[in-house]
Design an enzyme around this catalytic site. Sequence first.
Site, PDB file in Angstrom:
ATOM      1  N   ASN A 106     -48.019   7.475  -8.464  1.00  0.00           N
ATOM      2  CA  ASN A 106     -46.957   7.904  -9.375  1.00  0.00           C
ATOM      3  C   ASN A 106     -47.599   8.588 -10.570  1.00  0.00           C
ATOM      4  O   ASN A 106     -48.734   8.267 -10.936  1.00  0.00           O
ATOM      5  CB  ASN A 106     -46.167   6.679  -9.856  1.00  0.00           C
ATOM      6  N   HIS A 108     -46.871   9.252 -14.642  1.00  0.00           N
ATOM      7  CA  HIS A 108     -46.036   8.719 -15.726  1.00  0.00           C
ATOM      8  C   HIS A 108     -46.454   9.374 -17.035  1.00  0.00           C
ATOM      9  O   HIS A 108     -47.648   9.503 -17.310  1.00  0.00           O
ATOM     10  CB  HIS A 108     -46.193   7.194 -15.798  1.00  0.00           C
ATOM     11  N   SER A 135     -50.519   9.616 -17.092  1.00  0.00           N
ATOM     12  CA  SER A 135     -51.356   8.777 -16.237  1.00  0.00           C
ATOM     13  C   SER A 135     -50.922   8.914 -14.788  1.00  0.00           C
ATOM     14  O   SER A 135     -49.725   9.000 -14.509  1.00  0.00           O
ATOM     15  CB  SER A 135     -51.200   7.294 -16.609  1.00  0.00           C
ATOM     16  N   ASP A 144     -44.015   1.197 -13.253  1.00  0.00           N
ATOM     17  CA  ASP A 144     -45.087   1.909 -13.965  1.00  0.00           C
ATOM     18  C   ASP A 144     -46.328   1.037 -14.146  1.00  0.00           C
ATOM     19  O   ASP A 144     -47.056   1.144 -15.137  1.00  0.00           O
ATOM     20  CB  ASP A 144     -44.598   2.438 -15.327  1.00  0.00           C
TER      21      ASP A 144
HETATM   22  C1  GAR Z   1     -42.563  14.059 -15.452  1.00  0.00           C
HETATM   23  O1  GAR Z   1     -42.895  14.235 -16.801  1.00  0.00           O
HETATM   24  C2  GAR Z   1     -42.978  12.683 -14.984  1.00  0.00           C
HETATM   25  O2  GAR Z   1     -44.127  12.190 -15.594  1.00  0.00           O
HETATM   26  C3  GAR Z   1     -41.788  11.847 -15.374  1.00  0.00           C
HETATM   27  O3  GAR Z   1     -40.679  12.676 -15.093  1.00  0.00           O
HETATM   28  C4  GAR Z   1     -41.046  14.040 -15.269  1.00  0.00           C
HETATM   29  C5  GAR Z   1     -40.595  14.823 -14.054  1.00  0.00           C
HETATM   30  O4  GAR Z   1     -40.730  16.202 -14.243  1.00  0.00           O
HETATM   31  N1  GAR Z   1     -41.756  10.634 -14.633  1.00  0.00           N
HETATM   32  C6  GAR Z   1     -41.349   9.468 -15.129  1.00  0.00           C
HETATM   33  O5  GAR Z   1     -40.920   9.333 -16.265  1.00  0.00           O
HETATM   34  C7  GAR Z   1     -41.433   8.295 -14.166  1.00  0.00           C
HETATM   35  N2  GAR Z   1     -41.458   7.047 -14.850  1.00  0.00           N
HETATM   36  P1  GAR Z   1     -40.751  17.188 -12.979  1.00  0.00           P
HETATM   37  O6  GAR Z   1     -39.519  16.883 -12.131  1.00  0.00           O
HETATM   38  O7  GAR Z   1     -40.661  18.549 -13.587  1.00  0.00           O
HETATM   39  O8  GAR Z   1     -42.027  16.961 -12.230  1.00  0.00           O
END
Ligand code: GAR
Length: 209
Positions: A106, A108, A135, A144
């Site tokens: 994942n 985060h 991360s 997470d």
């Molecule tokens: C990213 O910033 C990712 O780190 C976060 O969602 C966004 C997705 O953007 N994920 C989380 O918060 C998970 N806990 P994307 O759809 O443009 O890749």
Amino acid sequence: KAKVAVLISGTGTNMAALLYAAKAADCPYEIILVASNAPDAPGLKLASAEGIPTWGLSHKGMKRDVFDALVDEQLRAAGTEFVALAGYMRILSDDFVARWQGRMLNIHPSLLPLYKGLDTHQRAIDAGDAFGGCSVHIVTPGVDDGPVLAQTPVAIAPGDTAESLAKRVQFAEHQLYPPTLAAFVMRERSPDYLLGRVRDLAMALPEAD
Ligand code: GAR
């Protein structure tokens, strides 16, 4: 190449970063499926335009374990070896995590173990932190949680808002996730996979006289 399925819920810019990196001839993984709990996720269209099979189904009104079993079915049918969560905004059932444990990563948007969950950038700014960041970690049952494989700190500038910081962290995410996934699959791929590769290479050798 190691077969990676990506799970998304939204824009899918991290999925795109993984996908574009996979186009390099020496990339050890390929994206074989992009799946989503949001059938209208823009990332699904992008993946589809790139010729990647996609699957989208709303989780609404379904029990978590029932929905996750459907996702798992799709992953298995596609021959998935590794799962990359990329903005997948659903908590996964214990069964699903157990099924893919050690083969699911994942990304985060914080320097874990700081700021698990949502609103990571605002929380870092409110705390007066000098750095936010991102991360990549192995997924274990806690949200997470799980061993961190790689992180990029991103300096918080004076006047940064959650939005301005999020933009730079996302830029860092796109650079962090592909090489971290690549290193992970190289390390983890099974003896079966290696044997298959050796067979492929042997088949490609010219016949001996
Ligand atoms: C990213 O910033 C990712 O780190 C976060 O969602 C966004 C997705 O953007 N994920 C989380 O918060 C998970 N806990 P994307 O759809 O443009 O890749």
